[in-house]
Scaffold this motif. Structure first.
Motif, PDB file in Angstrom:
ATOM      1  N   PRO A  51      23.834  12.247  11.977  1.00 42.25           N
ATOM      2  CA  PRO A  51      24.550  13.481  12.330  1.00 42.25           C
ATOM      3  C   PRO A  51      24.053  14.708  11.567  1.00 42.25           C
ATOM      4  O   PRO A  51      23.957  15.803  12.135  1.00 42.25           O
ATOM      5  N   GLU A  52      23.748  14.544  10.283  1.00 43.10           N
ATOM      6  CA  GLU A  52      23.194  15.651   9.495  1.00 43.10           C
ATOM      7  C   GLU A  52      21.763  15.954   9.933  1.00 43.10           C
ATOM      8  O   GLU A  52      21.343  17.114  10.039  1.00 43.10           O
ATOM      9  N   TRP A  53      20.994  14.912  10.161  1.00 43.26           N
ATOM     10  CA  TRP A  53      19.581  14.996  10.532  1.00 43.26           C
ATOM     11  C   TRP A  53      19.394  15.787  11.822  1.00 43.26           C
ATOM     12  O   TRP A  53      18.502  16.629  11.938  1.00 43.26           O
ATOM     13  N   GLU A  54      20.256  15.521  12.814  1.00 40.27           N
ATOM     14  CA  GLU A  54      20.149  16.214  14.097  1.00 40.27           C
ATOM     15  C   GLU A  54      20.446  17.695  13.949  1.00 40.27           C
ATOM     16  O   GLU A  54      19.795  18.535  14.591  1.00 40.27           O
ATOM     17  N   VAL A  55      21.415  18.042  13.112  1.00 41.78           N
ATOM     18  CA  VAL A  55      21.732  19.452  12.872  1.00 41.78           C
ATOM     19  C   VAL A  55      20.558  20.162  12.209  1.00 41.78           C
ATOM     20  O   VAL A  55      20.226  21.302  12.548  1.00 41.78           O
ATOM     21  N   LEU A  56      19.895  19.491  11.263  1.00 41.12           N
ATOM     22  CA  LEU A  56      18.774  20.108  10.557  1.00 41.12           C
ATOM     23  C   LEU A  56      17.629  20.459  11.491  1.00 41.12           C
ATOM     24  O   LEU A  56      16.916  21.436  11.275  1.00 41.12           O
ATOM     25  N   SER A 102       9.962   5.480   8.205  1.00 37.38           N
ATOM     26  CA  SER A 102      10.879   6.620   8.218  1.00 37.38           C
ATOM     27  C   SER A 102      10.174   7.868   8.727  1.00 37.38           C
ATOM     28  O   SER A 102       8.996   8.081   8.446  1.00 37.38           O
ATOM     29  N   PRO A 103      10.902   8.734   9.469  1.00 34.30           N
ATOM     30  CA  PRO A 103      10.292   9.967   9.980  1.00 34.30           C
ATOM     31  C   PRO A 103      10.287  11.077   8.937  1.00 34.30           C
ATOM     32  O   PRO A 103      11.283  11.318   8.260  1.00 34.30           O
ATOM     33  N   PHE A 104       9.156  11.749   8.808  1.00 32.72           N
ATOM     34  CA  PHE A 104       9.014  12.952   8.002  1.00 32.72           C
ATOM     35  C   PHE A 104       8.475  14.012   8.962  1.00 32.72           C
ATOM     36  O   PHE A 104       7.368  13.873   9.486  1.00 32.72           O
ATOM     37  N   ILE A 105       9.253  15.062   9.224  1.00 30.12           N
ATOM     38  CA  ILE A 105       8.895  16.033  10.257  1.00 30.12           C
ATOM     39  C   ILE A 105       8.478  17.344   9.603  1.00 30.12           C
ATOM     40  O   ILE A 105       9.286  18.011   8.946  1.00 30.12           O
ATOM     41  N   THR A 106       7.223  17.724   9.781  1.00 26.04           N
ATOM     42  CA  THR A 106       6.752  19.014   9.282  1.00 26.04           C
ATOM     43  C   THR A 106       7.039  20.085  10.320  1.00 26.04           C
ATOM     44  O   THR A 106       7.138  19.814  11.518  1.00 26.04           O
ATOM     45  N   GLY A 107       7.174  21.313   9.854  1.00 25.83           N
ATOM     46  CA  GLY A 107       7.444  22.423  10.754  1.00 25.83           C
ATOM     47  C   GLY A 107       7.848  23.647   9.966  1.00 25.83           C
ATOM     48  O   GLY A 107       7.523  23.775   8.773  1.00 25.83           O
ATOM     49  N   MET A 108       8.592  24.546  10.619  1.00 30.51           N
ATOM     50  CA  MET A 108       9.018  25.784   9.970  1.00 30.51           C
ATOM     51  C   MET A 108      10.496  26.029  10.229  1.00 30.51           C
ATOM     52  O   MET A 108      10.988  25.829  11.339  1.00 30.51           O
ATOM     53  N   ILE A 109      11.202  26.456   9.185  1.00 22.89           N
ATOM     54  CA  ILE A 109      12.593  26.879   9.273  1.00 22.89           C
ATOM     55  C   ILE A 109      12.709  28.237   8.599  1.00 22.89           C
ATOM     56  O   ILE A 109      12.332  28.392   7.437  1.00 22.89           O
ATOM     57  N   GLU A 110      13.204  29.214   9.355  1.00 24.83           N
ATOM     58  CA  GLU A 110      13.410  30.566   8.819  1.00 24.83           C
ATOM     59  C   GLU A 110      12.152  31.104   8.134  1.00 24.83           C
ATOM     60  O   GLU A 110      12.213  31.736   7.080  1.00 24.83           O
ATOM     61  N   GLY A 111      10.989  30.844   8.742  1.00 23.15           N
ATOM     62  CA  GLY A 111       9.727  31.351   8.222  1.00 23.15           C
ATOM     63  C   GLY A 111       9.152  30.562   7.073  1.00 23.15           C
ATOM     64  O   GLY A 111       8.088  30.929   6.546  1.00 23.15           O
ATOM     65  N   ALA A 144      28.800  19.138   8.517  1.00 22.16           N
ATOM     66  CA  ALA A 144      27.332  19.112   8.609  1.00 22.16           C
ATOM     67  C   ALA A 144      26.800  20.459   9.086  1.00 22.16           C
ATOM     68  O   ALA A 144      25.772  20.953   8.594  1.00 22.16           O
ATOM     69  N   GLY A 145      27.504  21.071  10.036  1.00 25.22           N
ATOM     70  CA  GLY A 145      27.076  22.375  10.540  1.00 25.22           C
ATOM     71  C   GLY A 145      27.179  23.463   9.500  1.00 25.22           C
ATOM     72  O   GLY A 145      26.288  24.313   9.376  1.00 25.22           O
ATOM     73  N   ASN A 146      28.274  23.475   8.725  1.00 22.94           N
ATOM     74  CA  ASN A 146      28.433  24.494   7.691  1.00 22.94           C
ATOM     75  C   ASN A 146      27.395  24.344   6.586  1.00 22.94           C
ATOM     76  O   ASN A 146      26.851  25.333   6.089  1.00 22.94           O
ATOM     77  N   SER A 147      27.114  23.102   6.196  1.00 17.45           N
ATOM     78  CA  SER A 147      26.092  22.881   5.178  1.00 17.45           C
ATOM     79  C   SER A 147      24.737  23.381   5.661  1.00 17.45           C
ATOM     80  O   SER A 147      24.014  24.057   4.923  1.00 17.45           O
ATOM     81  N   ALA A 148      24.386  23.054   6.902  1.00 12.99           N
ATOM     82  CA  ALA A 148      23.105  23.494   7.465  1.00 12.99           C
ATOM     83  C   ALA A 148      23.063  25.009   7.611  1.00 12.99           C
ATOM     84  O   ALA A 148      21.998  25.626   7.440  1.00 12.99           O
ATOM     85  N   LYS A 149      24.194  25.630   7.924  1.00 10.74           N
ATOM     86  CA  LYS A 149      24.243  27.094   8.052  1.00 10.74           C
ATOM     87  C   LYS A 149      23.916  27.761   6.720  1.00 10.74           C
ATOM     88  O   LYS A 149      23.142  28.731   6.669  1.00 10.74           O
ATOM     89  N   VAL A 150      24.500  27.255   5.643  1.00 11.33           N
ATOM     90  CA  VAL A 150      24.205  27.806   4.315  1.00 11.33           C
ATOM     91  C   VAL A 150      22.745  27.553   3.960  1.00 11.33           C
ATOM     92  O   VAL A 150      22.055  28.430   3.426  1.00 11.33           O
ATOM     93  N   MET A 151      22.258  26.340   4.276  1.00  5.00           N
ATOM     94  CA  MET A 151      20.867  26.005   3.978  1.00  5.00           C
ATOM     95  C   MET A 151      19.917  26.959   4.690  1.00  5.00           C
ATOM     96  O   MET A 151      18.946  27.455   4.090  1.00  5.00           O
ATOM     97  N   ARG A 152      20.156  27.247   5.965  1.00  6.33           N
ATOM     98  CA  ARG A 152      19.245  28.131   6.714  1.00  6.33           C
ATOM     99  C   ARG A 152      19.264  29.549   6.147  1.00  6.33           C
ATOM    100  O   ARG A 152      18.216  30.197   6.045  1.00  6.33           O
ATOM    101  N   SER A 153      20.438  30.046   5.795  1.00  2.69           N
ATOM    102  CA  SER A 153      20.516  31.374   5.189  1.00  2.69           C
ATOM    103  C   SER A 153      19.791  31.397   3.843  1.00  2.69           C
ATOM    104  O   SER A 153      19.140  32.384   3.492  1.00  2.69           O
ATOM    105  N   GLY A 188      16.318  24.518  15.711  1.00  5.13           N
ATOM    106  CA  GLY A 188      15.577  25.696  15.298  1.00  5.13           C
ATOM    107  C   GLY A 188      14.304  25.406  14.536  1.00  5.13           C
ATOM    108  O   GLY A 188      13.648  26.334  14.043  1.00  5.13           O
ATOM    109  N   LEU A 189      13.932  24.124  14.427  1.00  2.00           N
ATOM    110  CA  LEU A 189      12.695  23.775  13.730  1.00  2.00           C
ATOM    111  C   LEU A 189      11.496  24.087  14.614  1.00  2.00           C
ATOM    112  O   LEU A 189      11.399  23.602  15.746  1.00  2.00           O
ATOM    113  N   GLY A 190      10.580  24.911  14.117  1.00  2.00           N
ATOM    114  CA  GLY A 190       9.395  25.273  14.891  1.00  2.00           C
ATOM    115  C   GLY A 190       8.170  24.487  14.479  1.00  2.00           C
ATOM    116  O   GLY A 190       8.088  23.993  13.349  1.00  2.00           O
ATOM    117  N   ASN A 191       7.234  24.342  15.388  1.00  2.00           N
ATOM    118  CA  ASN A 191       5.960  23.650  15.131  1.00  2.00           C
ATOM    119  C   ASN A 191       6.174  22.232  14.606  1.00  2.00           C
ATOM    120  O   ASN A 191       5.478  21.770  13.697  1.00  2.00           O
TER     121      ASN A 191
END
Length: 304
Positions: free
Chosen positions: A41-46, A61-70, A289-298, A49-52
């Protein structure tokens, strides 16, 4: 040396080489922030908005590279538990060029001043369930004379420190608390001043009061899901804990050992046994999970 001897030596060397594990090979040279969560549930929220995005499977185990908030990132699914979290943190450090580690997820609330949905960003983490199980005697529970504990016990459970090493230390040291990086914590404080959190989930469940972001204080982690009022009270009184979970202190420990900056954002999905009714994690997990991810993205957007 005859031919048979040469063959035996060659075979022996080949067998030794085959039995020796190869050094971990890096995925790429891009400096990244490792953004971690414990379970699906946390993983899907993260991943929103993940780019590339590019998935790398390591040890299954999956390790996903990409970009979040630049920011260049690698998303790490730690798995639930201290061992899983520690293992996958070290894999990320060994296989990627990790500049800092950010954990985002849900947790149980310990501080009675906090409520479900609040996001807590502790300044240090401890492994509160790593313990000496004491012998029961006529005068109570007694630990061996060569051992010690810095904290008030809970019954037979006496908490012990970790004996740790890292490069630059001449000898091992004993410590309980593993600190969050001061610069990352300062950025989190700035972000928390202007950010509001969600009160309702997409499914329609809403909180009874507006959630808040709390920066500072202590977090504790251990290999147990806690839904027990007595243990919750002990964790608050003994460690001045605000929040407890099953991964963050293990990640903080590994980050400290590798001298990698670390911070964790934990949103309360339940009160760890402190609520009036049954555990509410399944009801409020999505909001948390959504609130934690919201703070993380900011936070990620505010990084240099």
């Amino acid at each position: 040396m005859n031919a048979h001897t040469s063959i035996h030596i060659a075979v022996g060397l080949t067998a030794c080489l085959a039995a020796t594990p190869l050094a971990a090979q890096g995925i790429d040279d891009t400096p990244r922030v490792a953004v971690m969560s414990a379970f699906d549930p946390e993983w899907e929220v993260l991943q929103k908005g993940l780019g590339n995005a590019e998935t790398h499977n390591i040890n299954g185990s999956p390790f996903i590279t990409g970009m979040i908030e630049g920011q260049d990132v690698v998303l790490v699914l730690s798995g639930v538990s201290m061992v899983n979290a520690g293992m996958n943190t070290q894999i990320a450090i060994d296989r990627f060029k990790i500049e800092s580690i950010v954990f985002s997820g849900i947790a149980g609330g310990v501080d009675p001043e906090l409520a479900i949905g609040d996001v807590v960003i502790p300044e240090q983490w401890g492994e509160y369930l790593d313990a000496i199980m004491a012998r029961e005697t006529a005068v109570g529970f007694v630990i061996p004379p060569w051992m010690s504990s810095d904290f008030a016990p809970m019954g037979m459970r006496h908490v012990r420190n970790q004996t740790v090493l890292r490069e630059g230390l001449a000898e091992s040291e004993s410590r309980f608390w593993f600190p969050v990086d001061e610069d990352l914590l300062a950025t989190a404080r700035e972000v928390a001043e202007d950010l509001s959190l969600d009160e309702c989930a997409s499914e329609g469940d809403c909180l009874s009061e507006a959630p808040q972001i709390v920066v500072g204080g202590n977090g504790v982690s251990g290999a147990a899901f806690v839904d027990n009022a007595e243990l919750r009270e002990w964790a608050f009184e003994t460690f001045d804990g605000r929040v407890l979970d099953m991964e963050s202190a293990a990640v903080a420990h590994v980050a400290w050992a590798n001298d990698v900056p670390f911070i964790a954002f934990r949103s309360l999905s339940d009160l760890a046994g402190g609520g009036e009714g049954e555990n509410e994690m399944s009801t409020f997990m999505g909001i948390a999970a959504g609130n934690s991810a919201k703070v993380m993205r900011s936070f990620m957007a505010a990084l240099d």
